[in-house]
Enzyme design. Structure first.
Site, PDB file in Angstrom:
ATOM      1  N   ARG A 113      18.869  79.132 -32.227  1.00 59.68           N
ATOM      2  CA  ARG A 113      17.702  78.850 -33.071  1.00 59.68           C
ATOM      3  C   ARG A 113      17.050  80.126 -33.608  1.00 59.68           C
ATOM      4  O   ARG A 113      16.288  80.084 -34.544  1.00 59.68           O
ATOM      5  CB  ARG A 113      16.690  77.993 -32.295  1.00 59.68           C
ATOM      6  CG  ARG A 113      17.121  76.535 -32.225  1.00 59.68           C
ATOM      7  CD  ARG A 113      16.207  75.711 -31.358  1.00 59.68           C
ATOM      8  NE  ARG A 113      16.407  75.964 -29.932  1.00 59.68           N
ATOM      9  CZ  ARG A 113      15.741  75.350 -28.961  1.00 59.68           C
ATOM     10  NH1 ARG A 113      14.830  74.454 -29.263  1.00 59.68           N
ATOM     11  NH2 ARG A 113      15.994  75.619 -27.694  1.00 59.68           N
ATOM     12  N   GLN A 114      17.372  81.263 -32.980  1.00 55.96           N
ATOM     13  CA  GLN A 114      16.834  82.525 -33.502  1.00 55.96           C
ATOM     14  C   GLN A 114      17.906  83.165 -34.390  1.00 55.96           C
ATOM     15  O   GLN A 114      18.548  84.140 -34.021  1.00 55.96           O
ATOM     16  CB  GLN A 114      16.459  83.447 -32.339  1.00 55.96           C
ATOM     17  CG  GLN A 114      15.392  82.844 -31.435  1.00 55.96           C
ATOM     18  CD  GLN A 114      15.158  83.676 -30.197  1.00 55.96           C
ATOM     19  OE1 GLN A 114      14.898  84.860 -30.275  1.00 55.96           O
ATOM     20  NE2 GLN A 114      15.271  83.055 -29.027  1.00 55.96           N
ATOM     21  N   LYS A 170       8.323  67.706 -41.439  1.00 55.37           N
ATOM     22  CA  LYS A 170       7.816  68.300 -40.188  1.00 55.37           C
ATOM     23  C   LYS A 170       7.338  69.727 -40.432  1.00 55.37           C
ATOM     24  O   LYS A 170       7.963  70.470 -41.160  1.00 55.37           O
ATOM     25  CB  LYS A 170       8.946  68.293 -39.148  1.00 55.37           C
ATOM     26  CG  LYS A 170       8.601  68.985 -37.842  1.00 55.37           C
ATOM     27  CD  LYS A 170       9.786  68.988 -36.866  1.00 55.37           C
ATOM     28  CE  LYS A 170      10.466  70.327 -36.787  1.00 55.37           C
ATOM     29  NZ  LYS A 170      11.527  70.416 -35.781  1.00 55.37           N
ATOM     30  N   ASP A 227      19.837  64.606 -34.836  1.00 57.32           N
ATOM     31  CA  ASP A 227      19.466  66.028 -34.742  1.00 57.32           C
ATOM     32  C   ASP A 227      20.481  66.745 -33.862  1.00 57.32           C
ATOM     33  O   ASP A 227      21.297  66.103 -33.182  1.00 57.32           O
ATOM     34  CB  ASP A 227      18.043  66.165 -34.158  1.00 57.32           C
ATOM     35  CG  ASP A 227      17.330  67.423 -34.658  1.00 57.32           C
ATOM     36  OD1 ASP A 227      17.983  68.265 -35.303  1.00 57.32           O
ATOM     37  OD2 ASP A 227      16.129  67.575 -34.387  1.00 57.32           O
ATOM     38  N   SER A 237      11.721  70.043 -26.193  1.00 61.29           N
ATOM     39  CA  SER A 237      10.521  69.458 -25.563  1.00 61.29           C
ATOM     40  C   SER A 237      10.413  67.964 -25.882  1.00 61.29           C
ATOM     41  O   SER A 237       9.675  67.242 -25.223  1.00 61.29           O
ATOM     42  CB  SER A 237       9.279  70.167 -26.091  1.00 61.29           C
ATOM     43  OG  SER A 237       9.115  69.884 -27.473  1.00 61.29           O
TER      44      SER A 237
HETATM   45  C1  R5P Z   1      15.030  72.565 -34.846  1.00 56.19           C
HETATM   46  O1  R5P Z   1      15.284  73.015 -35.948  1.00 56.19           O
HETATM   47  C2  R5P Z   1      16.028  71.759 -34.049  1.00 56.19           C
HETATM   48  O2  R5P Z   1      16.989  71.154 -34.867  1.00 56.19           O
HETATM   49  C3  R5P Z   1      15.311  70.708 -33.213  1.00 56.19           C
HETATM   50  O3  R5P Z   1      14.672  69.789 -34.076  1.00 56.19           O
HETATM   51  C4  R5P Z   1      14.300  71.325 -32.274  1.00 56.19           C
HETATM   52  O4  R5P Z   1      14.869  72.387 -31.552  1.00 56.19           O
HETATM   53  C5  R5P Z   1      13.757  70.278 -31.314  1.00 56.19           C
HETATM   54  O5  R5P Z   1      12.793  70.869 -30.504  1.00 56.19           O
HETATM   55  P1  R5P Z   1      11.680  70.006 -29.775  1.00 56.19           P
HETATM   56  O6  R5P Z   1      12.366  68.859 -29.079  1.00 56.19           O
HETATM   57  O7  R5P Z   1      11.049  70.979 -28.795  1.00 56.19           O
HETATM   58  O8  R5P Z   1      10.688  69.550 -30.800  1.00 56.19           O
END
Ligand code: R5P
Length: 310
Positions: A93-94, A190, A216, A221
């Site tokens: 993600r980074q 979002k 996704d 979280s």
């Molecule tokens: C973000 O771009 C990813 O695709 C996920 O949507 C994200 O990592 C989900 O994180 P969380 O469940 O903490 O909202």
């Protein structure tokens, strides 16, 4: 062809080994009292093609270093070819600087894997496809779409479905599934006011009286998905089903999902969650072991991996 299992996901490694009818390499991976990792390969692997299976899941730093040390041990044991099989590629993600003076950890991790001695990487649903370009060695990025497609077709009626992307970044992934299911697409607007926090502003598309399939790559979280589900319900969605490849499931995520309007969350076993989701009736785990096993077989036999997704 030989398989070495790291400690991150022994269950998945064993399933892959059963699929390939190849036993796991005899090895010892342990920690010294101060936390340093020690790896010993207890059989001859000279001249072999070795696949080390390790997810960069929690504890991500330990699992990453364990994989690097395993690769180093394999290289120094004269393995002919080393493939890092990383079902969940953490740190992905980074992948760019979102604010100034930050690291691009996905690139750093890619450099570390290559520098340690990997000749190839196999992974599943990379957070961003372009991370493949962070490597100068081949990367096979496998997709869970066919597994999710089969599950949806078996469980749900297609005539009232709509696929929903939980954010702008997931549109391509969601469009892929909506295309093969031949159903419509909606998008959640979002925003992230701070890392780890998400806010849903609106829904783009019609979800009224529809059965919504949110797709996704990661659920961490659970904030993104649960907020999206609540907004979809408020816009008149009939049912909400969620398909996510990597169940990171940090903190109270499982509790949050249990108490949400989500009818069913399907994740895969790229991360071992068998203990974590115990008792959550609306969470289901699908195994990707056969897909990974088949891909490894094809790599070993130098046949096409992309044919798996035609
Ligand atoms: C973000 O771009 C990813 O695709 C996920 O949507 C994200 O990592 C989900 O994180 P969380 O469940 O903490 O909202």
């Amino acid at each position: 062809m030989k398989l070495l299992a790291g400690n991150s996901n022994k269950n998945l490694s064993q399933k892959i080994s059963r699929f390939l009818k190849t036993r796991l390499v005899n090895s010892k991976i342990k920690k010294f009292a101060d936390g340093e990792i020690y790896v010993e390969i207890n059989e001859n692997i000279r001249g072999n093609n070795i696949f080390i299976i390790q997810s960069i899941s929690s504890p991500a730093n330990d699992n990453l270093l364990e994989m690097l040390i395993c690769i180093d041990a394999l290289k120094r044991s004269s393995a002919k070819n080393i493939t890092a099989v990383i079902p969940y590629f953490g740190y992905a993600r980074q992948d760019r600087k979102v604010v100034p003076r930050t690291s691009i950890s996905a690139k750093l991790v890619s450099n570390l894997i290559t520098k340690a001695g990997a000749d190839r990487v196999v992974t599943v649903d990379l957070h961003a496809g372009q991370i493949q370009g962070f490597f100068d060695i081949p990367v096979d990025n496998l997709f869970t779409t066919p597994i999710f497609y089969r599950h949806i077709k078996k469980r749900l009626k297609l005539n009232n479905l709509v696929c929903v992307s939980p954010d702008a970044g997931g549109i391509n992934r969601t469009r892929g599934l909506s295309k093969i299911l031949d159903v419509g697409l909606a998008i959640v607007d979002k925003r992230r006011p701070a890392p780890g926090k998400s806010e849903v502003m609106n829904i783009i598309g019609n979800v009224k009286n529809k059965v919504c399939i949110i797709v996704d790559d990661i659920i961490d979280s659970g904030g993104t998905i649960v907020n999206a589900a609540k907004m979809l319900k408020s816009k008149g969605a009939k049912e909400i089903h969620v398909y996510i490849t990597h169940g990171v499931l940090s903190g109270d995520a499982v509790k949050r999902i249990k108490n949400s309007p989500i009818k069913n969350l399907v994740i895969t076993d790229t991360i071992d969650n068998s203990k974590k989701i115990n008792g959550a009736k609306n969470i289901e785990i699908l195994s990707i072991s056969n897909l990974l096993g088949e891909a490894l077989k094809r790599i070993s036999n130098s046949t096409s991996v992309s044919d798996l997704f035609k």
